[in-house]
Design a protein around this motif. Structure first.
Motif, PDB file in Angstrom:
ATOM      1  N   SER A  41     -41.800 -17.237   5.753  1.00  0.00           N
ATOM      2  CA  SER A  41     -40.843 -17.465   6.841  1.00  0.00           C
ATOM      3  C   SER A  41     -41.415 -17.033   8.188  1.00  0.00           C
ATOM      4  O   SER A  41     -41.201 -17.688   9.208  1.00  0.00           O
ATOM      5  N   MET A  42     -42.156 -15.934   8.179  1.00  0.00           N
ATOM      6  CA  MET A  42     -42.675 -15.387   9.432  1.00  0.00           C
ATOM      7  C   MET A  42     -43.725 -16.283  10.076  1.00  0.00           C
ATOM      8  O   MET A  42     -43.771 -16.406  11.301  1.00  0.00           O
ATOM      9  N   CYS A  45     -41.980 -20.236  10.800  1.00  0.00           N
ATOM     10  CA  CYS A  45     -41.044 -20.405  11.914  1.00  0.00           C
ATOM     11  C   CYS A  45     -41.705 -20.355  13.291  1.00  0.00           C
ATOM     12  O   CYS A  45     -41.054 -20.591  14.300  1.00  0.00           O
ATOM     13  N   SER A 103     -45.661  -9.777  13.259  1.00  0.00           N
ATOM     14  CA  SER A 103     -44.381 -10.372  13.668  1.00  0.00           C
ATOM     15  C   SER A 103     -43.571  -9.399  14.528  1.00  0.00           C
ATOM     16  O   SER A 103     -42.983  -9.789  15.542  1.00  0.00           O
ATOM     17  N   SER A 174     -39.891 -15.159  14.723  1.00  0.00           N
ATOM     18  CA  SER A 174     -39.448 -16.302  13.918  1.00  0.00           C
ATOM     19  C   SER A 174     -38.222 -16.968  14.527  1.00  0.00           C
ATOM     20  O   SER A 174     -38.155 -18.202  14.638  1.00  0.00           O
TER      21      SER A 174
END
Length: 324
Positions: A41-42, A45, A103, A174
């Motif tokens: 996801s990091m 996105c 992130s 993200s």
């Protein structure tokens, strides 16, 4: 270079980025199984914001801002971490930690730059801040009630909902990555071309289709979904795009929609916090009261968010003033 040609090239770069990279990540996962739901996801996105940033860098550099540089840097570092893992130079567990640290740093950097740069336009945190508060707070209340109902009025679940929002600071890159690409860039382009209502519905469709590769990866450790659950999710995402599109049109502030995005994500995980893995299928809906409650709440939210399509903001033509 003429403006229309520049916009065309930027759009090609944007769609190339959001199509090629997600399927590259899916290929890498199928080959080596290096991701979990958080790490994919990091990096995933980043792609919408990266697509916008690359378009600006190559074709309209005078509009390239500090946030674009930060996004490109954050993606590059994260992608190197992923490549090192793919080629067995890094352990996957080490990669996951490095991706999370990267992130967090990139997210905090984005916040700092967006606070102190009024010239950032829709990326400036204080842009139309009063409108942001008035629009985001009622949505927060709606999601709070939805979480309570979906969880069967479980206080622990409600606490996890709040914690999820607070700890979303670790996923700012993200959230920003998606919102800058979808609301801050593509929404207005589609609305100018197809009208406000049709444009935002098309955005919702594209947004969910973009999720398809990551949803395959998520099935490893986050959730399982059948065609019935996917249809419910697809319709909900379109309604979410309508509601968030309304907020963006009113505020021209992608941080407002980023907060709503965080609230939405937190509601989903908090409502089903007792499940190690979310199974959202027709059978689970029929046989599991928790999944049933969650599905009913999602359908109710879909109806509520869809009503935004009939507000005054969705009538008339788009004023072409904020496309990056």
């Amino acid at each position: 270079m003429k403006t229309k040609k520049i916009e065309k090239y930027k759009l090609i770069v944007f769609f190339g980025t959001i199509i090629i990279l997600p399927y590259l990540f899916l290929y890498m996962e199928k080959q080596r199984e290096i991701f979990d739901s958080v790490s994919i996801s990091m990096i995933y996105c980043y792609t919408p914001a990266l697509g916008v940033s690359l378009g600006l860098y190559f074709f309209e550099k005078e509009k390239f801002k500090k946030q674009n540089y930060i996004i490109m840097l954050g993606f590059t570092i994260t992608f190197i971490e992923v490549l090192l893992t793919y080629f067995a130079i890094l352990n996957s567990e080490v990669m996951k930690i490095l991706v999370a640290i990267t992130s967090l740093i990139i997210g905090l950097w984005l916040i700092a730059v967006s606070i102190f740069n009024p010239s950032s336009g829709n990326m400036y945190i204080n842009n139309n801040i009063s409108k942001c508060r008035k629009l985001v707070f009622p949505i927060f209340i709606i999601y709070s009630i939805a979480t309570l109902i979906a969880s069967g009025f479980n206080i622990l679940s409600f606490g996890e909902f709040f914690a999820g929002i607070i700890f979303s600071v670790g996923a700012v890159s993200s959230l920003f990555g998606e919102e800058y690409g979808w609301r801050g860039y593509l929404q207005e382009i589609l609305q100018i071309r197809f009208g406000k209502r049709v444009g935002v519905i098309l955005l919702g469709i594209i947004w969910e289709l973009w999720h398809f590769p990551i949803e395959i990866i998520w099935q490893k450790d986050l959730f399982v979904v059948d065609i019935f659950g996917y249809i419910v999710r697809f319709i909900f995402i379109i309604s979410l795009a309508i509601m968030m599109g309304y907020v963006y049109m009113k505020t021209k502030n992608i941080w407002a929609t980023s907060i709503i995005h965080a609230i939405n994500n937190s509601m989903g995980t908090a409502s089903l916090y007792t499940s190690d893995k979310i199974v959202w299928t027709y059978e689970s809906i029929m046989n599991n009261s928790q999944i049933m409650r969650f599905t009913v709440v999602i359908l109710i939210l879909t109806i509520i968010f869809s009503t935004y399509l009939f507000t005054k903001e969705y009538s008339g033509k788009v004023e072409n003033e904020s496309i990056v």
